[in-house]
Design a protein around this motif. Sequence first.
Motif, mmCIF file in Angstrom:
data_model
loop_
_atom_site.group_PDB
_atom_site.id
_atom_site.type_symbol
_atom_site.label_atom_id
_atom_site.label_comp_id
_atom_site.label_asym_id
_atom_site.label_seq_id
_atom_site.Cartn_x
_atom_site.Cartn_y
_atom_site.Cartn_z
ATOM 1 N N GLU A 1 1.721 48.660 -22.323
ATOM 2 C CA GLU A 1 2.843 49.573 -22.089
ATOM 3 C C GLU A 1 3.679 49.750 -23.350
ATOM 4 O OE1 GLU A 1 4.876 47.796 -18.799
ATOM 5 O OE2 GLU A 1 3.441 48.590 -17.325
ATOM 6 N N ILE A 2 3.968 48.670 -24.036
ATOM 7 C CA ILE A 2 4.766 48.745 -25.267
ATOM 8 C C ILE A 2 4.023 49.537 -26.331
ATOM 9 C CG2 ILE A 2 5.704 47.378 -27.179
ATOM 10 C CD1 ILE A 2 6.319 45.182 -25.077
ATOM 11 N N TYR A 3 2.739 49.261 -26.493
ATOM 12 C CA TYR A 3 1.926 49.960 -27.489
ATOM 13 C C TYR A 3 1.914 51.473 -27.217
ATOM 14 C CZ TYR A 3 -2.240 51.531 -29.965
ATOM 15 O OH TYR A 3 -3.107 52.219 -30.768
ATOM 16 N N ASP A 4 1.644 51.846 -25.975
ATOM 17 C CA ASP A 4 1.602 53.276 -25.630
ATOM 18 C C ASP A 4 2.948 53.944 -25.867
ATOM 19 O OD1 ASP A 4 -1.058 52.999 -24.916
ATOM 20 O OD2 ASP A 4 -0.652 52.875 -22.748
ATOM 21 N N ARG A 5 4.020 53.258 -25.495
ATOM 22 C CA ARG A 5 5.357 53.814 -25.697
ATOM 23 C C ARG A 5 5.670 53.981 -27.185
ATOM 24 N NH1 ARG A 5 8.535 49.961 -23.739
ATOM 25 N NH2 ARG A 5 9.305 49.323 -25.772
ATOM 26 N N LEU A 6 5.301 52.993 -27.996
ATOM 27 C CA LEU A 6 5.559 53.077 -29.437
ATOM 28 C C LEU A 6 4.776 54.214 -30.090
ATOM 29 C CD1 LEU A 6 5.583 49.299 -30.422
ATOM 30 C CD2 LEU A 6 7.519 50.883 -30.501
ATOM 31 N N VAL A 7 3.517 54.350 -29.721
ATOM 32 C CA VAL A 7 2.706 55.435 -30.288
ATOM 33 C C VAL A 7 3.338 56.781 -29.943
ATOM 34 C CG1 VAL A 7 0.480 56.620 -30.153
ATOM 35 C CG2 VAL A 7 0.544 54.142 -30.416
ATOM 36 N N LYS A 8 3.737 56.946 -28.690
ATOM 37 C CA LYS A 8 4.362 58.205 -28.273
ATOM 38 C C LYS A 8 5.658 58.463 -29.039
ATOM 39 C CE LYS A 8 6.061 60.613 -24.211
ATOM 40 N NZ LYS A 8 6.362 60.535 -22.786
ATOM 41 N N PHE B 1 6.624 57.204 -31.993
ATOM 42 C CA PHE B 1 6.357 57.457 -33.409
ATOM 43 C C PHE B 1 5.807 58.866 -33.632
ATOM 44 C CE2 PHE B 1 5.684 52.647 -34.265
ATOM 45 C CZ PHE B 1 7.049 52.464 -34.413
ATOM 46 N N LYS B 2 4.956 59.318 -32.715
ATOM 47 C CA LYS B 2 4.433 60.684 -32.839
ATOM 48 C C LYS B 2 5.560 61.704 -32.764
ATOM 49 C CE LYS B 2 0.877 61.945 -30.424
ATOM 50 N NZ LYS B 2 -0.139 62.076 -29.352
ATOM 51 N N GLU B 3 6.479 61.505 -31.829
ATOM 52 C CA GLU B 3 7.610 62.428 -31.689
ATOM 53 C C GLU B 3 8.519 62.374 -32.908
ATOM 54 O OE1 GLU B 3 9.460 61.319 -28.016
ATOM 55 O OE2 GLU B 3 7.820 62.136 -26.802
ATOM 56 N N GLN B 4 8.814 61.169 -33.400
ATOM 57 C CA GLN B 4 9.707 61.009 -34.550
ATOM 58 C C GLN B 4 9.133 61.652 -35.807
ATOM 59 O OE1 GLN B 4 10.267 56.807 -34.919
ATOM 60 N NE2 GLN B 4 11.758 56.688 -33.247
ATOM 61 N N GLN B 5 7.812 61.537 -35.983
ATOM 62 C CA GLN B 5 7.183 62.036 -37.200
ATOM 63 C C GLN B 5 6.648 63.459 -37.045
ATOM 64 O OE1 GLN B 5 4.396 59.124 -38.693
ATOM 65 N NE2 GLN B 5 5.787 57.438 -38.182
ATOM 66 N N GLY B 6 6.819 64.052 -35.883
ATOM 67 C CA GLY B 6 6.407 65.432 -35.667
ATOM 68 C C GLY B 6 4.894 65.627 -35.645
ATOM 69 N N ILE B 7 4.166 64.647 -35.164
ATOM 70 C CA ILE B 7 2.711 64.747 -35.078
ATOM 71 C C ILE B 7 2.385 65.456 -33.768
ATOM 72 C CG2 ILE B 7 0.541 63.475 -35.113
ATOM 73 C CD1 ILE B 7 2.344 63.164 -37.635
ATOM 74 N N ASN C 1 -1.664 55.637 -39.342
ATOM 75 C CA ASN C 1 -0.436 54.932 -39.697
ATOM 76 C C ASN C 1 0.370 54.543 -38.461
ATOM 77 O OD1 ASN C 1 -0.886 54.964 -42.438
ATOM 78 N ND2 ASN C 1 0.185 56.906 -42.745
ATOM 79 N N ILE C 2 0.473 55.467 -37.528
ATOM 80 C CA ILE C 2 1.220 55.213 -36.296
ATOM 81 C C ILE C 2 0.576 54.089 -35.495
ATOM 82 C CG2 ILE C 2 1.731 56.215 -34.027
ATOM 83 C CD1 ILE C 2 2.320 58.859 -35.540
ATOM 84 N N VAL C 3 -0.733 54.150 -35.342
ATOM 85 C CA VAL C 3 -1.465 53.127 -34.584
ATOM 86 C C VAL C 3 -1.293 51.756 -35.235
ATOM 87 C CG1 VAL C 3 -3.806 52.350 -34.002
ATOM 88 C CG2 VAL C 3 -3.102 54.692 -33.491
ATOM 89 N N GLU D 1 1.066 46.323 -35.198
ATOM 90 C CA GLU D 1 1.831 45.265 -35.868
ATOM 91 C C GLU D 1 3.028 44.835 -35.028
ATOM 92 O OE1 GLU D 1 1.446 43.501 -38.749
ATOM 93 O OE2 GLU D 1 -0.556 44.381 -38.886
ATOM 94 N N LEU D 2 3.734 45.803 -34.464
ATOM 95 C CA LEU D 2 4.904 45.469 -33.650
ATOM 96 C C LEU D 2 4.520 44.726 -32.373
ATOM 97 C CD1 LEU D 2 7.006 48.705 -34.136
ATOM 98 C CD2 LEU D 2 7.608 46.392 -34.870
ATOM 99 N N VAL D 3 3.458 45.172 -31.704
ATOM 100 C CA VAL D 3 3.022 44.490 -30.482
ATOM 101 C C VAL D 3 2.546 43.082 -30.807
ATOM 102 C CG1 VAL D 3 1.313 44.502 -28.617
ATOM 103 C CG2 VAL D 3 2.496 46.612 -29.222
#
Length: 125
Positions: A75-82, A84-90, A108-110, A115-117
């Motif tokens: 759950e944390i991984y999926d939330r972070l990827v989402k 980061f994608k929004e923040q970086q405009g991917i 890079n996002i993955v 790393e965070l998880v």
Amino acid sequence: MKKYITDEKTGISYTLVGDVYLPNLISTETHYEIGHWGQKHRDYIKQHHRVLYSSLLTSCKLNSYLHEIDVRATEIYDRLVKQFKEQQGITEQLKAEDMMAWVGAMNNIVNQARELVNAEVIYTM
């Protein structure tokens, strides 16, 4: 000889098999499939926190514990990827226009999310 008996001191029931009474042991653990994150955490606690690992294993709680870790980490991984994608405009538009830029950004996002998880869930106690 009786087919079934119960020891009144311990409360354990036994079944006669041939000439021997065998205890009726029932696993209280539910079997869950353990994913990538749960397996990584299992390896970590098995190597670095042997007492915890042995305790969970002998109390039949290891599988459910690892399942909880796996679900939480996923759950944390999926939330972070989402996020980061929004923040970086991917976007899918970038994917359609410049595939190599999209692949690089997603890699890079993955890696950041992994790393965070790892730091927050997998390799901590």
